[in-house]
Motif scaffolding. Structure first.
Motif, PDB file in Angstrom:
ATOM      1  N   ASN A  10      14.750 -25.897 -33.093  1.00 29.73           N
ATOM      2  CA  ASN A  10      13.626 -26.528 -32.401  1.00 29.73           C
ATOM      3  C   ASN A  10      12.737 -27.172 -33.457  1.00 29.73           C
ATOM      4  OD1 ASN A  10      11.496 -27.316 -30.810  1.00 29.73           O
ATOM      5  ND2 ASN A  10      10.741 -25.243 -30.407  1.00 29.73           N
ATOM      6  N   TRP A  11      12.824 -28.488 -33.572  1.00 30.40           N
ATOM      7  CA  TRP A  11      12.045 -29.198 -34.589  1.00 30.40           C
ATOM      8  C   TRP A  11      10.585 -29.360 -34.203  1.00 30.40           C
ATOM      9  CZ3 TRP A  11      15.441 -33.827 -36.711  1.00 30.40           C
ATOM     10  CH2 TRP A  11      16.545 -33.297 -37.392  1.00 30.40           C
ATOM     11  N   LYS A  12      10.256 -29.078 -32.948  1.00 33.46           N
ATOM     12  CA  LYS A  12       8.884 -29.233 -32.457  1.00 33.46           C
ATOM     13  C   LYS A  12       8.392 -30.668 -32.740  1.00 33.46           C
ATOM     14  CE  LYS A  12       8.248 -24.309 -32.834  1.00 33.46           C
ATOM     15  NZ  LYS A  12       7.335 -23.171 -33.069  1.00 33.46           N
ATOM     16  N   MET A  13       7.166 -30.871 -33.151  1.00 33.41           N
ATOM     17  CA  MET A  13       6.667 -32.231 -33.372  1.00 33.41           C
ATOM     18  C   MET A  13       6.832 -32.600 -34.858  1.00 33.41           C
ATOM     19  SD  MET A  13       3.197 -34.027 -31.858  1.00 33.41           S
ATOM     20  CE  MET A  13       2.070 -33.441 -33.120  1.00 33.41           C
ATOM     21  N   ASN A  14       8.081 -32.483 -35.304  1.00 34.93           N
ATOM     22  CA  ASN A  14       8.435 -32.765 -36.688  1.00 34.93           C
ATOM     23  C   ASN A  14       9.766 -33.498 -36.715  1.00 34.93           C
ATOM     24  OD1 ASN A  14       6.313 -30.971 -38.046  1.00 34.93           O
ATOM     25  ND2 ASN A  14       7.399 -29.486 -36.776  1.00 34.93           N
ATOM     26  N   GLY A  15      10.044 -34.122 -37.858  1.00 32.37           N
ATOM     27  CA  GLY A  15      11.357 -34.735 -38.036  1.00 32.37           C
ATOM     28  C   GLY A  15      11.290 -36.224 -38.293  1.00 32.37           C
ATOM     29  N   THR A  16      12.311 -36.698 -38.978  1.00 31.03           N
ATOM     30  CA  THR A  16      12.437 -38.114 -39.310  1.00 31.03           C
ATOM     31  C   THR A  16      13.912 -38.484 -39.250  1.00 31.03           C
ATOM     32  OG1 THR A  16      12.742 -37.638 -41.661  1.00 31.03           O
ATOM     33  CG2 THR A  16      10.467 -38.002 -40.902  1.00 31.03           C
ATOM     34  N   LYS A  17      14.188 -39.774 -39.328  1.00 37.13           N
ATOM     35  CA  LYS A  17      15.587 -40.209 -39.390  1.00 37.13           C
ATOM     36  C   LYS A  17      16.246 -39.698 -40.668  1.00 37.13           C
ATOM     37  CE  LYS A  17      14.467 -44.545 -38.404  1.00 37.13           C
ATOM     38  NZ  LYS A  17      14.636 -46.008 -38.169  1.00 37.13           N
ATOM     39  N   ALA A  18      15.457 -39.589 -41.739  1.00 30.50           N
ATOM     40  CA  ALA A  18      16.006 -39.061 -42.989  1.00 30.50           C
ATOM     41  C   ALA A  18      16.420 -37.600 -42.831  1.00 30.50           C
ATOM     42  CB  ALA A  18      14.981 -39.198 -44.112  1.00 30.50           C
ATOM     43  N   LEU A  19      15.642 -36.827 -42.057  1.00 28.63           N
ATOM     44  CA  LEU A  19      16.001 -35.421 -41.826  1.00 28.63           C
ATOM     45  C   LEU A  19      17.284 -35.322 -41.017  1.00 28.63           C
ATOM     46  CD1 LEU A  19      15.353 -32.424 -42.077  1.00 28.63           C
ATOM     47  CD2 LEU A  19      13.937 -32.633 -40.014  1.00 28.63           C
ATOM     48  N   ILE A  20      17.451 -36.211 -40.044  1.00 32.63           N
ATOM     49  CA  ILE A  20      18.684 -36.229 -39.268  1.00 32.63           C
ATOM     50  C   ILE A  20      19.887 -36.370 -40.197  1.00 32.63           C
ATOM     51  CG2 ILE A  20      20.052 -37.536 -37.588  1.00 32.63           C
ATOM     52  CD1 ILE A  20      17.424 -38.298 -36.219  1.00 32.63           C
ATOM     53  N   GLU A  21      19.817 -37.319 -41.095  1.00 30.02           N
ATOM     54  CA  GLU A  21      20.923 -37.562 -42.022  1.00 30.02           C
ATOM     55  C   GLU A  21      21.166 -36.351 -42.917  1.00 30.02           C
ATOM     56  OE1 GLU A  21      22.358 -40.831 -45.402  1.00 30.02           O
ATOM     57  OE2 GLU A  21      20.375 -40.983 -44.467  1.00 30.02           O
ATOM     58  N   ALA A  22      20.081 -35.767 -43.422  1.00 27.87           N
ATOM     59  CA  ALA A  22      20.223 -34.622 -44.317  1.00 27.87           C
ATOM     60  C   ALA A  22      20.849 -33.423 -43.603  1.00 27.87           C
ATOM     61  CB  ALA A  22      18.862 -34.242 -44.887  1.00 27.87           C
ATOM     62  N   VAL A  23      20.399 -33.144 -42.388  1.00 30.48           N
ATOM     63  CA  VAL A  23      20.939 -32.020 -41.627  1.00 30.48           C
ATOM     64  C   VAL A  23      22.403 -32.254 -41.279  1.00 30.48           C
ATOM     65  CG1 VAL A  23      20.807 -30.810 -39.424  1.00 30.48           C
ATOM     66  CG2 VAL A  23      18.726 -31.245 -40.720  1.00 30.48           C
ATOM     67  N   ASN A  24      22.717 -33.457 -40.822  1.00 31.26           N
ATOM     68  CA  ASN A  24      24.105 -33.761 -40.477  1.00 31.26           C
ATOM     69  C   ASN A  24      25.023 -33.624 -41.683  1.00 31.26           C
ATOM     70  OD1 ASN A  24      23.783 -34.221 -37.744  1.00 31.26           O
ATOM     71  ND2 ASN A  24      23.438 -36.415 -37.970  1.00 31.26           N
ATOM     72  N   ASN A  25      24.563 -34.072 -42.827  1.00 34.67           N
ATOM     73  CA  ASN A  25      25.393 -33.979 -44.032  1.00 34.67           C
ATOM     74  C   ASN A  25      25.681 -32.533 -44.410  1.00 34.67           C
ATOM     75  OD1 ASN A  25      25.504 -36.756 -44.280  1.00 34.67           O
ATOM     76  ND2 ASN A  25      23.854 -36.886 -45.783  1.00 34.67           N
ATOM     77  N   VAL A  26      24.667 -31.680 -44.310  1.00 30.98           N
ATOM     78  CA  VAL A  26      24.850 -30.271 -44.668  1.00 30.98           C
ATOM     79  C   VAL A  26      25.737 -29.553 -43.652  1.00 30.98           C
ATOM     80  CG1 VAL A  26      23.658 -28.068 -44.907  1.00 30.98           C
ATOM     81  CG2 VAL A  26      22.718 -30.093 -45.987  1.00 30.98           C
ATOM     82  N   LEU A  27      25.479 -29.795 -42.366  1.00 29.93           N
ATOM     83  CA  LEU A  27      26.270 -29.116 -41.337  1.00 29.93           C
ATOM     84  C   LEU A  27      27.730 -29.550 -41.348  1.00 29.93           C
ATOM     85  CD1 LEU A  27      23.800 -29.042 -38.297  1.00 29.93           C
ATOM     86  CD2 LEU A  27      24.256 -27.265 -40.002  1.00 29.93           C
ATOM     87  N   ALA A  28      27.982 -30.780 -41.780  1.00 33.77           N
ATOM     88  CA  ALA A  28      29.359 -31.271 -41.843  1.00 33.77           C
ATOM     89  C   ALA A  28      30.186 -30.500 -42.861  1.00 33.77           C
ATOM     90  CB  ALA A  28      29.369 -32.758 -42.192  1.00 33.77           C
ATOM     91  N   GLU A  29      29.501 -29.861 -43.809  1.00 37.26           N
ATOM     92  CA  GLU A  29      30.196 -29.155 -44.891  1.00 37.26           C
ATOM     93  C   GLU A  29      30.442 -27.681 -44.589  1.00 37.26           C
ATOM     94  OE1 GLU A  29      31.437 -30.680 -47.567  1.00 37.26           O
ATOM     95  OE2 GLU A  29      30.725 -32.559 -46.653  1.00 37.26           O
ATOM     96  N   ILE A  30      29.893 -27.170 -43.499  1.00 35.97           N
ATOM     97  CA  ILE A  30      30.067 -25.742 -43.220  1.00 35.97           C
ATOM     98  C   ILE A  30      31.068 -25.535 -42.093  1.00 35.97           C
ATOM     99  CG2 ILE A  30      27.696 -25.295 -43.955  1.00 35.97           C
ATOM    100  CD1 ILE A  30      27.017 -24.774 -40.999  1.00 35.97           C
ATOM    101  N   ASP A  31      31.651 -24.354 -42.085  1.00 34.51           N
ATOM    102  CA  ASP A  31      32.629 -23.987 -41.062  1.00 34.51           C
ATOM    103  C   ASP A  31      32.075 -22.796 -40.295  1.00 34.51           C
ATOM    104  OD1 ASP A  31      34.883 -23.751 -39.524  1.00 34.51           O
ATOM    105  OD2 ASP A  31      36.014 -22.637 -41.040  1.00 34.51           O
ATOM    106  N   THR A  32      31.777 -22.992 -39.037  1.00 33.94           N
ATOM    107  CA  THR A  32      31.251 -21.911 -38.224  1.00 33.94           C
ATOM    108  C   THR A  32      31.826 -22.001 -36.820  1.00 33.94           C
ATOM    109  OG1 THR A  32      29.247 -20.933 -37.275  1.00 33.94           O
ATOM    110  CG2 THR A  32      29.215 -23.308 -37.650  1.00 33.94           C
ATOM    111  N   GLU A  33      32.032 -20.844 -36.224  1.00 37.20           N
ATOM    112  CA  GLU A  33      32.514 -20.810 -34.845  1.00 37.20           C
ATOM    113  C   GLU A  33      31.365 -20.903 -33.847  1.00 37.20           C
ATOM    114  OE1 GLU A  33      34.886 -17.345 -34.355  1.00 37.20           O
ATOM    115  OE2 GLU A  33      36.405 -17.963 -35.812  1.00 37.20           O
ATOM    116  N   ALA A  34      30.138 -20.795 -34.345  1.00 37.54           N
ATOM    117  CA  ALA A  34      28.978 -20.873 -33.461  1.00 37.54           C
ATOM    118  C   ALA A  34      28.770 -22.303 -32.980  1.00 37.54           C
ATOM    119  CB  ALA A  34      27.731 -20.386 -34.188  1.00 37.54           C
TER     120      ALA A  34
END
Length: 249
Positions: A10-34
């Protein structure tokens, strides 16, 4: 019964397009069943690239289908922007927008009817906990929705967020959280025993990389609703990995 974990941000009233890219890049590198869910400000929803790994959600949804409701977002508008989930009844909505249990129940009905999965937030204040009213408060919040609409239970996610722990750095102990999660499941069983075993119950209350692993070992904690820590890509990824390493059989 095995339930697929859900780790929600829940990002609440926070976040930017740059954060989207950063989060996507990190999550793309992890392996989770969740299953992973991000609820950004609605204005950012269209900027998320299509993904089979990350679902999107709104932070709120209107009880109205459409019409002259300035500033509100309908379920259909959220879906068109890419959302498949929506938080409903978050404590900040209850506190700052004075949302009632009755209105929250209407929103759950509207969301499910439109094809969104509601993440219904319930929880007690510090005063209510000190007065030993935790179970009374949560039972009332759940009853407002499911006592008259038990058929919606199987299409819902529940998030327990002790209000005294949100944004304070304080967190319920794993044992405290499990006790309340077990109580929630018992209440849900009174509405639909089969569905209650399928519903995912998330913990939300200053979840971070340090405390999440212990929380995830508890039998009735099926993931987390993460606030501030979800704005830190590496920490959010670690929380997701912590579920993997602590996954219940």
């Amino acid at each position: 019964m095995s339930r697929k974990a859900l780790i929600a941000a829940n990002w609440k009233m926070n976040g930017t397009k740059a954060l989207i890219e950063a989060v996507n890049n990190v999550l793309a590198e992890i392996d989770t069943e969740a299953e992973l869910l991000i609820c950004p400000p609605a204005t950012l929803l269209p900027f998320f690239p299509p993904s089979n790994k990350v679902a999107l959600g709104g932070q709120d949804v209107s009880a109205a289908v459409s019409g002259a409701y300035t500033g509100q977002l309908s379920a259909s508008l959220l879906k068109e922007a890419g959302a498949t989930y929506s938080l409903i009844g978050h404590s900040e909505r209850r506190q700052y927008q004075f949302e009632t249990d009755a209105l929250i129940a209407e929103k759950v009905v509207t969301a499910v009817t439109a094809g969104l999965t509601p993440v219904l937030c319930v929880g007690e204040t510090l005063q209510e906990r000190q007065q030993e009213k935790t179970q009374q408060v949560i039972a009332k919040q759940l009853a407002a929705v499911y006592a008259s609409h038990p058929e919606l239970l199987v299409k819902s996610v529940i998030a327990y967020e002790p209000i005294w722990a949100i944004g304070t750095g304080e967190s319920a102990t794993p044992e405290q959280a499990q006790e309340t999660h077990a109580f929630i499941r018992d209440v849900l069983q009174s509405y639909d025993n089969v569905a209650a075993q399928q519903v995912r119950i998330l913990y939300g209350g200053s979840v971070n990389a340090e405390n999440s692993a212990a929380l995830f070992t508890q039998p009735d904690i099926d993931g987390a609703l993460v606030g501030g820590a979800s704005l830190k890509p590496d920490e959010f990824a670690q929380i997701c990995l912590n579920y993997q390493t602590s996954a219940k059989e």
